[in-house]
Design a protein around this motif. Structure first.
Motif, PDB file in Angstrom:
ATOM      1  N   PHE A  74      -2.472  -6.062   8.317  1.00 57.17           N
ATOM      2  CA  PHE A  74      -2.819  -6.195   9.729  1.00 57.17           C
ATOM      3  C   PHE A  74      -2.380  -4.981  10.551  1.00 57.17           C
ATOM      4  CE2 PHE A  74       0.773  -8.937   8.543  1.00 57.17           C
ATOM      5  CZ  PHE A  74       1.822  -8.291   9.171  1.00 57.17           C
ATOM      6  N   HIS A  75      -1.836  -3.947   9.910  1.00 61.12           N
ATOM      7  CA  HIS A  75      -1.459  -2.720  10.609  1.00 61.12           C
ATOM      8  C   HIS A  75      -2.656  -1.776  10.712  1.00 61.12           C
ATOM      9  CE1 HIS A  75       2.995  -3.368   9.297  1.00 61.12           C
ATOM     10  NE2 HIS A  75       2.766  -3.884  10.494  1.00 61.12           N
ATOM     11  N   ASP A  76      -2.686  -0.993  11.790  1.00 56.14           N
ATOM     12  CA  ASP A  76      -3.801  -0.060  11.988  1.00 56.14           C
ATOM     13  C   ASP A  76      -3.890   0.981  10.879  1.00 56.14           C
ATOM     14  OD1 ASP A  76      -4.469  -1.409  14.249  1.00 56.14           O
ATOM     15  OD2 ASP A  76      -3.711   0.073  15.665  1.00 56.14           O
ATOM     16  N   ILE A  77      -2.742   1.449  10.386  1.00 56.72           N
ATOM     17  CA  ILE A  77      -2.791   2.462   9.336  1.00 56.72           C
ATOM     18  C   ILE A  77      -3.429   1.901   8.070  1.00 56.72           C
ATOM     19  CG2 ILE A  77      -0.515   2.007   8.327  1.00 56.72           C
ATOM     20  CD1 ILE A  77      -0.176   5.055   8.035  1.00 56.72           C
ATOM     21  N   ALA A  78      -3.315   0.573   7.858  1.00 47.24           N
ATOM     22  CA  ALA A  78      -3.955  -0.034   6.691  1.00 47.24           C
ATOM     23  C   ALA A  78      -5.478   0.042   6.808  1.00 47.24           C
ATOM     24  CB  ALA A  78      -3.493  -1.482   6.545  1.00 47.24           C
ATOM     25  N   ILE A  79      -6.003  -0.036   8.027  1.00 47.02           N
ATOM     26  CA  ILE A  79      -7.451   0.133   8.238  1.00 47.02           C
ATOM     27  C   ILE A  79      -7.867   1.548   7.860  1.00 47.02           C
ATOM     28  CG2 ILE A  79      -9.287   0.120   9.971  1.00 47.02           C
ATOM     29  CD1 ILE A  79      -7.647  -1.957  11.527  1.00 47.02           C
ATOM     30  N   HIS A  80      -7.084   2.535   8.305  1.00 43.04           N
ATOM     31  CA  HIS A  80      -7.381   3.927   7.977  1.00 43.04           C
ATOM     32  C   HIS A  80      -7.305   4.159   6.470  1.00 43.04           C
ATOM     33  CE1 HIS A  80      -6.005   5.301  12.275  1.00 43.04           C
ATOM     34  NE2 HIS A  80      -7.072   4.524  12.286  1.00 43.04           N
ATOM     35  N   LEU A  81      -6.275   3.608   5.839  1.00 47.95           N
ATOM     36  CA  LEU A  81      -6.097   3.810   4.405  1.00 47.95           C
ATOM     37  C   LEU A  81      -7.238   3.171   3.618  1.00 47.95           C
ATOM     38  CD1 LEU A  81      -4.439   4.769   1.995  1.00 47.95           C
ATOM     39  CD2 LEU A  81      -3.099   2.649   2.164  1.00 47.95           C
ATOM     40  N   LYS A  82      -7.666   1.996   4.012  1.00 48.50           N
ATOM     41  CA  LYS A  82      -8.768   1.329   3.312  1.00 48.50           C
ATOM     42  C   LYS A  82     -10.031   2.183   3.350  1.00 48.50           C
ATOM     43  CE  LYS A  82     -11.237  -3.123   3.179  1.00 48.50           C
ATOM     44  NZ  LYS A  82     -12.615  -2.625   3.303  1.00 48.50           N
ATOM     45  N   LYS A  83     -10.324   2.755   4.511  1.00 49.34           N
ATOM     46  CA  LYS A  83     -11.521   3.588   4.633  1.00 49.34           C
ATOM     47  C   LYS A  83     -11.401   4.855   3.787  1.00 49.34           C
ATOM     48  CE  LYS A  83     -12.822   1.957   9.262  1.00 49.34           C
ATOM     49  NZ  LYS A  83     -13.135   2.353  10.656  1.00 49.34           N
ATOM     50  N   ALA A  84     -10.199   5.449   3.751  1.00 49.94           N
ATOM     51  CA  ALA A  84     -10.004   6.650   2.943  1.00 49.94           C
ATOM     52  C   ALA A  84     -10.145   6.329   1.454  1.00 49.94           C
ATOM     53  CB  ALA A  84      -8.631   7.258   3.229  1.00 49.94           C
ATOM     54  N   GLU A  85      -9.595   5.193   1.053  1.00 49.63           N
ATOM     55  CA  GLU A  85      -9.653   4.850  -0.366  1.00 49.63           C
ATOM     56  C   GLU A  85     -11.067   4.473  -0.798  1.00 49.63           C
ATOM     57  OE1 GLU A  85      -5.265   3.538  -1.748  1.00 49.63           O
ATOM     58  OE2 GLU A  85      -6.437   1.943  -0.798  1.00 49.63           O
ATOM     59  N   GLU A  86     -11.870   3.972   0.107  1.00 52.54           N
ATOM     60  CA  GLU A  86     -13.270   3.707  -0.231  1.00 52.54           C
ATOM     61  C   GLU A  86     -13.999   4.998  -0.581  1.00 52.54           C
ATOM     62  OE1 GLU A  86     -14.619   1.661   3.217  1.00 52.54           O
ATOM     63  OE2 GLU A  86     -13.949  -0.313   2.529  1.00 52.54           O
ATOM     64  N   ARG A  87     -13.511   6.110  -0.032  1.00 51.87           N
ATOM     65  CA  ARG A  87     -14.069   7.432  -0.358  1.00 51.87           C
ATOM     66  C   ARG A  87     -13.307   8.100  -1.499  1.00 51.87           C
ATOM     67  NH1 ARG A  87     -14.450   6.625   5.134  1.00 51.87           N
ATOM     68  NH2 ARG A  87     -16.221   7.559   6.239  1.00 51.87           N
ATOM     69  N   ASN A  88     -12.245   7.433  -1.961  1.00 51.26           N
ATOM     70  CA  ASN A  88     -11.336   8.012  -2.956  1.00 51.26           C
ATOM     71  C   ASN A  88     -10.742   9.323  -2.455  1.00 51.26           C
ATOM     72  OD1 ASN A  88      -9.925   7.901  -5.385  1.00 51.26           O
ATOM     73  ND2 ASN A  88     -11.427   9.159  -6.463  1.00 51.26           N
ATOM     74  N   GLN A  89     -10.379   9.317  -1.161  1.00 48.48           N
ATOM     75  CA  GLN A  89      -9.816  10.502  -0.531  1.00 48.48           C
ATOM     76  C   GLN A  89      -8.385  10.217  -0.069  1.00 48.48           C
ATOM     77  OE1 GLN A  89     -12.481  11.385   2.701  1.00 48.48           O
ATOM     78  NE2 GLN A  89     -14.037  12.319   1.379  1.00 48.48           N
ATOM     79  N   PRO A  90      -7.522  11.230  -0.090  1.00 50.31           N
ATOM     80  CA  PRO A  90      -6.185  11.055   0.487  1.00 50.31           C
ATOM     81  C   PRO A  90      -6.265  10.878   2.002  1.00 50.31           C
ATOM     82  CG  PRO A  90      -6.561  13.347  -0.091  1.00 50.31           C
ATOM     83  CD  PRO A  90      -7.734  12.582  -0.620  1.00 50.31           C
ATOM     84  N   LEU A  91      -5.300  10.168   2.568  1.00 53.28           N
ATOM     85  CA  LEU A  91      -5.250   9.973   4.019  1.00 53.28           C
ATOM     86  C   LEU A  91      -4.165  10.868   4.601  1.00 53.28           C
ATOM     87  CD1 LEU A  91      -6.228   8.327   6.517  1.00 53.28           C
ATOM     88  CD2 LEU A  91      -4.264   6.806   6.102  1.00 53.28           C
ATOM     89  N   PRO A  92      -4.531  11.916   5.366  1.00 55.87           N
ATOM     90  CA  PRO A  92      -3.510  12.784   5.978  1.00 55.87           C
ATOM     91  C   PRO A  92      -2.669  12.011   6.997  1.00 55.87           C
ATOM     92  CG  PRO A  92      -5.685  13.823   6.008  1.00 55.87           C
ATOM     93  CD  PRO A  92      -5.892  12.383   5.646  1.00 55.87           C
ATOM     94  N   ILE A  93      -1.366  12.224   6.967  1.00 54.69           N
ATOM     95  CA  ILE A  93      -0.484  11.610   7.952  1.00 54.69           C
ATOM     96  C   ILE A  93       0.573  12.622   8.378  1.00 54.69           C
ATOM     97  CG2 ILE A  93      -0.820   9.279   7.018  1.00 54.69           C
ATOM     98  CD1 ILE A  93       2.022   9.458   5.858  1.00 54.69           C
TER      99      ILE A  93
END
Length: 480
Positions: free
Chosen positions: A179-198
């Motif tokens: 339920f955290h916002d970063i989890a939304i970002h991570l899910k979208k990045a992983e759907e692309r199999n891409q790292p999520l910059p932070i």
């Protein structure tokens, strides 16, 4: 009193007698966690600045938010301001949203840059926050990430607080709950199999840490709210990599990325409910760049059995979003006290518009973005009861509650998995206690049946005949 960063706020705390400096050398363990535990238990809970930590180069500050006096000073109020007065002052400042940030060049956080040979142990005075933690933890970080679907949308950028376990010189574990916002970002990045910059920002303006732990809406900016609370724009700059917006005056920024589709053991960790959360499979972060100020101050946060610094930090910033969401739909709501364990317990004062109104308010609270996973015990009291005064709340509970009709349990609801009472982890039975004065329904219940109108049979036959005549005409026309 105004301040632009952690250093200027520490000067204010010291001027107000709310900062203690330790010049003697202390051990990382158990001294730092013991200091973090002791400070909020002192009268007026001061911040504590530790100048020398054995084995490390840089200083540490603890308990910056760890008292209502420090909290008031953060809001620009006299340190004697009551909790209730701070609540309404914060609500008033909330209305100034948004105050947009400004971007600056030559930001103080860029004074030192490290791009090779990353070693977190050389920069951060690390320690276990509690004895049986799975490792060294960073517990007071502002972590910036962007929505991979819309990276240029400033409002969708997130600045949140998530725990970080140090696993190696350049490797961290992170806990992004669903339920955290970063989890939304991570899910979208992983759907692309891409790292999520932070970007992991440490030692910030206390209002920024306050906002990064606040449950605001996905399309709202923590930086814009921080500006509203301070009454002036926050200064931002760009990260070295990834085009992230970071506080220009942070003490330290760790830049890296969440490794996609990999999960490793993270934990256990002594969490805000006052117990260890256990270990689970969680993502990891690889650090590639560090920037920091000259002689940076490492700020960390002790968590334990309440009250500790985190209970002050996550108190009113939980109350105000819930209050505003409730008042939008239920204008009779007067105040919301969600200062207990990040809103797992909530007390709401409201005027009752009609019978059963208190239960309706409670159910609306349990459907808010924060109330849904966190809140499990909701008490509703009358508008003349101060929800921040537990003596008045107990009076309402003991004189207004009839257990057979005013106490409601709702099983199998979403819950906070870090709460040891959730079973299974992340599921709760919610409890509503309606301690409002009963209000009579608008009308007495009527049971007299309605009579069938006269000539109903006549008009039934009339309509049937009319339909048949029209149907015959249509059939005749279809044969022409």
């Amino acid at each position: 009193m105004t301040f632009k960063d952690l250093r200027e706020f520490l000067a204010i705390l010291e001027e107000e007698g709310q900062l203690i400096r330790i010049e003697d050398e202390v051990m990382p363990e158990p001294d730092l966690s013991a200091i973090g535990r002791a400070a909020p238990d002192m009268e007026n809970g001061p911040g504590v600045f530790i100048n020398k930590v054995k084995g490390y180069k840089y200083s540490v500050v603890l308990n910056v938010h760890g008292s209502w006096q420090n909290h008031a000073l953060m809001l620009g109020l006299p340190k004697e301001t009551s909790v209730k007065e701070q609540f309404f002052a914060l609500d008033k400042a909330w209305s100034a949203y948004p105050i947009k940030p400004v971007w600056v060049e030559n930001a103080p956080v860029k004074e030192v840059k490290i791009t090779g040979g990353i070693n977190l142990f050389e920069v951060l005075p690390l320690f276990r926050v509690n004895k049986y933690d799975g490792g060294f933890y960073i517990s007071k970080a502002l972590i910036v990430s962007q929505d991979p679907d819309d990276p240029d949308n400033f409002e969708k950028q997130n600045a949140g607080t998530y725990r970080l376990q140090v696993k190696g010189k350049d490797l961290l574990g992170i806990l992004p709950l669903p339920f955290h916002d970063i989890a939304i970002h991570l899910k979208k990045a992983e759907e692309r199999n891409q790292p999520l910059p932070i970007a992991i920002c440490l030692g910030n303006d206390p209002v920024l840490n306050f906002m990064s732990s606040t449950p605001i809406e996905y399309f709202q900016s923590e930086y814009d709210f921080a500006g509203a609370i301070k009454g002036e724009p926050i200064e931002l700059t760009k990260s070295e990599v990834g085009n992230l917006d970071i506080p220009a005056r942070s003490e330290i920024v760790l830049e890296g990325y969440i490794i996609p589709k990999e999960r490793k053991i993270e934990g256990p960790f002594g969490e805000f409910p006052g117990s260890y959360s256990g270990a689970r499979l969680m993502p990891e972060v690889r650090i590639h760049t560090i920037t920091h100020r000259i002689n940076p101050i490492f700020e960390n946060l002790y968590l334990g059995i309440p009250w500790t610094e985190i209970d002050y930090l996550m108190a009113l910033n939980t109350c105000i979003p819930l209050y505003r969401q409730l008042k939008r739909d239920f204008p009779e709501v007067v105040a919301v006290n969600a200062i207990y364990t990040h809103g797992m317990g909530v007390i709401v004062s409201t005027k009752s518009r009609l019978g059963g109104y208190g239960k309706a308010v409670a159910m609306r609270l349990l459907s808010t973005p924060h109330g849904m996973p966190y809140s499990k015990i909701v008490i509703i009291v009358d508008e003349f009861v101060d929800p921040f005064n537990l003596q008045q709340v107990m009076w309402a509970l003991t004189t207004r509650v009839r257990v057979d009709k005013d106490v409601v349990t709702i099983p199998y609801c979403p819950g906070m998995p870090l709460d040891p009472s959730s079973e299974p982890a992340g599921m709760h039975t919610k409890l509503i206690i309606d301690a409002t004065t009963p209000v009579a329904p608008d009308h007495c219940r009527e049971t007299e049946l309605i009579e069938i109108p006269e000539k109903t049979d006549f008009w039934m036959n009339y309509l049937k005949n009319l339909r048949q005549r029209k149907g015959g005409t249509n059939d005749a026309m279809s044969q022409m």
